[in-house]
Motif scaffolding. Structure first.
Motif: not given
Lengths: 277, 325, 539
Positions: A132-133, B36-38, B40-46
């Protein structure tokens, strides 16, 4: 200390032979895929949902793809997964286990804690989180599997190292001035290899099943033809085409079974009871 | 110290030992989030928010603070039960997971029990008829069951017994024709449970069978068994009355240590049958990249495994008089 | 090692376990027989179970055109008008209407005595609010077409609503049904953010069924609205939308009798289903997802390589649409020739630039555009972002493009995630959507090509196509009233668009739906397809 004979009786047993046969078939399929079933497994054609026949040994799917070709090419991925997991788990496991066993003290403690943490997290869930990441590429999957499959081997190596350290001839070697590295290589490792290889093969078969599971859920690498992906695609046409479910699943079972039968024989010969999942 | 107190002390000690383990797991998930690349707020919040939404989410997760502070914030949140906010479900992750646990338990516990019972039976039969054709056949059967992917077995069971021979329902946990307002109808639940439970049991059964067989055979080699045989007891009686009870312990411990595998298999089974438990939730979350949910499920699974290990260790030491506590 | 007496002998344990197992299986089998045998005698007779492919997520039909939301909400809400089988307007919330001022003013006389599910009365204020605060702001098709031409909505009394336009507007009535313009209750949305209001998860409408329960990823349950304004309707007590997971297909569940209605039939199952007793198939182009739909690939015109028209032409030339229609869609539709589907007969024009499949021609075009083959045979790579449901299409596209040296990397995402990426964040090379023309091109065609509809809205002008000429043509067609006047304008538009090729139209879909023959009264062309459903032979 008697040396184990090169080919212990158990390896020659029938089940081991069957296992070797299965593994051999998969290896041949994987290595010689382009010879056995030339062409692109993704190639679509007009012959849609054909049952198995002379021309299409395993039938075709709903896009007209040749299932036999897909399975043969899928063997490559299975081989890749098995080999990289085995290699990584052996390399990392032996390294960490031997270091911990030999060094002792804080290093041992620290390494064993790390081992426990990694061991306790179910690999399948870790793979999905990483996918997912980081995306669902095959490379990512291989890295994750490699980084999480060494724990059992590390423990086993460590306990072997700990017990072997006390053997007479090892103590003698030390007294004679041999370096730790040499002792490790020459005395300790050869005796641990049997059960460790058996354990590594269980990690490999587990890795194959995990990759298959991830692909089955549709979360795998879309540009690679794997057996799990075949099962995923076949879901929609199951009712109409039993061969879409049967052959990929059988391929997986046969491969994993082959690994288990051989690993059993090896571990029987090394008299290591039970095994980890 | 009395026996019970010894066990209790050991339980406490083991639990305390598990705490740094859990801390380690939480640390690893933290590393996962931040490696993770990018952003982290996009990962955690969509992906779907605007600037205002993201600054709110950054504040909530403490993502604008330096890394060490973030780590402490993260650990504290997890320990207080705040696993984050699932943007797919639009509610706190903890609630989403908690609502799904009963379904997974309803599937896994019976499967575990059935697999254990049947596995012991099969293993016993194999041990009793050692190296006979029956034994070989049983071993081959169990090896095959263990080797077959659990989701494939599920698919085939579904096709055979729900579609081609329409006995059982096509997935799901309850019949939607009845009103969903009342409590669950136990017979309806049972009817829906049979196929997924069977499919989950098969893979687990094989492990239990193998370990039973090995363990019982090992027991039969012991001194006291030979002594009992010498006294004139039949092999069957020896097996059942002496070997098996003592062999139970290793069986239980192996079973206990396989909980991680059980969780994985349960997840895949839930995905095949549409059984609304944690595994099906994981599949949903993965498809939607709902990262807080995925991480929380990983954490939950790991903690369950840790707990199972602790329990198994305690059971092992409590019942094995050979082990010094 | 001493002798440990066993707690329970293995024999006893074994026989008890075996007995338990036998009992369990027997009970389960018995229950199965009981159910299938006497299903007719039970209350579940009055329940309709509908297969739903994707989870709806939320239930506000005025802010989304999603085909996941509308099948559910179209049973809960109503529009001012309904549409009959031929997609002509019939009264619904509006009893009758007058068109005045040369088509610049539509006066709707609303039905009296209509209540919301929570008991409050329905009035013209609800109509005004829904349009002004929801549809015109967030609903892709309404925003694109109605916003620029609507001068205002007046509500002289609680049962009258007047739509005033800047210029004569012909296609209004076709876009006032529940699919295009569901009416929301003002009292539940006033003063809150329409996008995140709590009523979005517990919808209240005026329609034949009331919302009962939603379990995410599993099902949505609706029950009969006893105070529905149409006498005698609805006939079913409950409608349950069952969200299906991938391994369990709608067809499986339909054959097994666990769902009663599926809105699309996979091609592989068509031949078998059409001869299965107890199952009825029906083809209809309308429906909750929208009418007259096309499957379309969306190139990102704002960046290379698709910024180049020659590249787009090459791509389209390499795309074998007939093959796709046959293999991927199993003949459930015809290959498209342009932006308007053949099914919309009066507006369709075959006089367009065509792109017969020609691999060699495509390669020449690509060479000419400056994209030569590298040493590995690849000219360039693009990423195709698609919803998981379009995976088969994606694979065929990739394979066809490989033949001309275009490497297509596949990015399969969850449906909502792919919509986000393509339409909202616009970080894509190639996307996919099912664009429905609607009963009138003004409804579903305009919003895809008009430059004013480029924005972060799902199912808008995702490619980013800007053409002054196209805008002018679309505006012109909107101002004319008679179809005979509008058709030539649309013909010119189709010629222009097939020259510019801002999108890749693959197939004009037919929808085949299947349901159990024990039911009658489905209206698959309408949003409210379940309004008049009942068990055959009465219940």
């Amino acid at each position: 200390m008697p040396k184990a004979s090169r080919w212990p009786a158990s390896v020659r047993s029938t089940s081991a032979r069957i296992g070797l046969l299965f593994i051999g078939a998969v290896c041949v399929a994987g290595i010689a895929a382009t010879v056995i079933a030339p062409g692109d497994p993704f190639e679509t054609s007009g012959a849609v949902l054909q049952p198995p026949s002379r021309a299409l040994l395993f039938g075709s799917d709903d896009l007209g793809r040749d299932v036999f070709r897909a399975i043969v090419h899928g063997a490559r991925v299975a081989l890749l997964v098995a080999l990289t997991t085995t290699a990584a788990s052996l390399a990392l496991g032996i390294l960490i286990g031997a270091t911990a066993g030999y060094a002792g003290g804080l290093i041992d403690d620290g390494l064993m804690r790390l081992t426990e943490v990694v061991q306790v997290m179910p690999r399948f869930f870790v793979v999905l989180a990483v996918a997912a990441a980081f995306g669902s590429g095959l490379g990512t999957l291989l890295v994750v599997l490699g980084l999480t499959s060494w724990t059992g081997i590390a423990r086993m190596t460590r306990s072997q190292v700990l017990s072997i350290r006390t053997f007479d001839h090892v103590i003698a070697a030390r007294a004679a001035g041999a370096s730790s590295g040499r002792i490790l290589l020459a005395h300790v490792l050869p005796l641990t290899l049997g059960p460790v290889i058996a354990l590594a093969s269980f990690q490999a078969s587990g890795a194959i099943l995990i990759e298959a599971g991830v692909s089955f859920l549709g979360l795998g690498d879309p540009s690679v033809m794997t057996w799990g992906a075949l099962l995923h695609e076949g879901q929609h046409s199951l009712r109409a085409a039993w061969w879409l479910a049967f052959f990929p699943g059988a391929a997986l079972t046969v491969t994993v079974l082959g690994i288990h039968l051989v690993a059993d024989a090896v571990s029987d010969s090394a008299a290591a009871p039970g095994w980890e999942g | 110290m009395t026996g019970e107190r010894r066990v209790l002390t050991f339980l406490v000690r083991r639990t305390l030992q598990a705490i740094p383990l859990v801390a380690g797991i939480i640390t690893l998930t933290f590393i996962l989030i931040h490696s993770a690349p990018g952003d982290p707020v996009y990962l955690m919040a969509g992906d779907g928010g605007d600037a205002a939404y993201y600054s709110a989410m950054r504040a909530r997760y403490g993502l604008d603070r330096p890394l060490p502070e973030q780590y402490i914030h993260y650990v504290r949140s997890v320990l207080s039960g705040d696993f984050g906010f699932s943007y797919g479900y639009q509610q706190p992750v903890f609630g989403v997971i908690r609502d799904r646990i009963p379904a997974t338990l309803a599937l896994s516990l019976p499967a575990f029990a059935i697999a254990s019972i049947l596995g012991i039976v099969v293993g016993l039969a194999g041990a009793a008829a050692r190296d006979s054709r029956l034994d070989v056949a049983l071993r081959l059967m169990t090896s095959t069951l263990y080797s077959a992917p659990v989701f494939w077995v599920g698919q085939i069971l579904l096709l055979l017994f729900a579609v081609l021979i329409p006995i059982f329902p096509v997935g799901g946990m309850r019949s939607l024709r009845e009103s969903t307002q009342g409590s669950v109808d136990p017979l309806d639940l049972l009817w829906h449970l049979v196929l997924p439970c069977a499919s989950l049991s098969f893979s687990f059964l094989a492990i239990i069978a193998r370990v039973t067989r090995a363990s019982v055979i090992a027991e039969t080699r012991r001194e006291y068994v030979r002594a009992a045989r010498a006294r004139g007891l039949t092999p069957a009686a020896v097996l059942l009355r002496h070997a098996v009870p003592n062999a139970l312990l290793p069986i239980v411990t192996v079973a206990g240590y396989q909980v991680g595998l059980l969780l994985t298999s349960a997840s895949l089974t839930e995905a095949v049958f549409g059984w609304p438990g944690l595994g099906e939730l994981l599949l949903d979350a993965s498809a939607q990249r709902d990262y807080p949910l995925i991480i929380a499920i990983l954490l939950t699974a790991s903690i369950v495994v840790v707990a199972a290990n602790v329990v198994t260790d305690v059971v092992y030491t409590a019942f094995d008089p050979r082990v010094e506590v | 090692m001493g002798y440990n007496p066993p707690l329970m002998s293995a024999e006893l344990r074994r026989s008890r376990a075996a007995t338990a197992a036998v009992l369990v299986i027997a009970m389960a089998a018995f229950e199965g027989c009981r159910r299938s045998g006497s299903a007719d005698a039970r209350d579940s007779l009055r329940t309709l179970v509908v297969a739903q492919g994707n989870d709806p997520g939320s239930f506000n039909p005025a802010i989304t055109t999603s085909g996941n939301v509308h099948p559910v909400t179209d049973q809960i809400f109503n529009g001012l008008v309904g549409l009959d089988e031929r997609l002509n307007p019939v009264p619904e919330l509006a009893e009758r209407w007058d068109v005045g001022n040369d088509g610049r003013a539509y006066t709707f006389h609303l039905r009296r005595g209509v209540e919301w599910h929570d008991g409050r009365p329905f009035t013209s204020a609800d109509v005004k609010f829904t349009f002004e605060q929801a549809l015109l702001k967030y609903h892709s098709r309404t925003r694109a077409a109605l916003a620029p031409v609507l001068a205002g909505i007046d509500t002289p009394d609680p049962h009258t609503a007047v739509f005033r336009f800047h210029h004569p507007y012909g296609p209004l009535l076709q876009r006032l049904d529940v699919v295009e313009a569901s009416i929301l209750p003002k009292h539940l949305f006033e003063g809150v953010d329409v996008m995140s209001a709590p009523a979005n998860l517990a919808p209240v409408g005026t329609g034949p069924f009331r919302f009962v329960k939603y379990e995410k990823g599993l099902f949505v349950e609706l029950e009969r609205n006893p105070r529905y304004f149409r006498p005698g309707l609805p006939r079913m007590e409950r409608v349950v939308f069952r969200v299906l997971q991938s391994a369990i297909t709608g067809v499986m569940a339909l054959e097994r009798g666990e769902v009663d209605y599926i809105s699309s039939v996979p091609g592989a199952d068509l031949p078998r289903l059409s001869t299965t007793p107890g199952i009825t198939l029906v083809r209809s182009a309308g429906g909750s997802g929208g009418s007259f739909c096309q499957e379309v690939l969306i190139p990102n015109l704002t960046r290379p390589p698709f910024a180049s028209r020659d590249v787009r032409r090459a791509f389209y030339t390499a795309l074998d649409r007939s093959f796709i229609a046959e293999r991927v869609y199993f003949g459930q539709g015809t290959p498209s020739t342009g932006p308007i589907t053949r099914k919309l007969e009066w507006a369709y024009s075959p006089d367009v630039r065509t792109y017969p499949t020609d691999t060699a021609g495509a390669e020449r075009l690509l060479d000419g555009a400056g994209y030569r083959k590298g040493t590995d045979g690849v000219r360039f790579t693009v990423t195709f972002t698609h919803p998981a449901t379009a995976a088969r299409l994606a694979q065929v596209v990739r394979e066809q493009m490989k033949r001309v040296g275009i490497d297509v990397a596949l990015e399969g995402l969850d449906f909502n995630a792919s919509v986000e990426k393509v339409f909202v964040r616009k970080t894509f090379d190639l996307g996919f959507a099912s664009f429905c023309n609607g009963p009138d091109p003004e409804i579903g065609v305009r919003r895809v090509y008009v430059s004013s509809n480029i924005g972060p809205f799902p199912f808008s002008n995702g490619a980013g196509y800007r053409s002054v000429e196209a805008d002018a043509l679309l505006d012109r067609a909107a101002t004319l009233l008679a179809r005979s006047d509008r058709a030539p304008v649309y013909a010119t538009l189709q010629r222009l668009l097939t020259e510019d090729l801002p999108y890749f139209w693959i197939i004009d879909s037919d929808g085949t739906r299947a349901f159990r023959s024990t039911f009658t009264g489905f209206r698959p062309w309408a949003g409210g397809f379940a309004e008049a459903v009942e068990r055959a032979g009465g219940s």
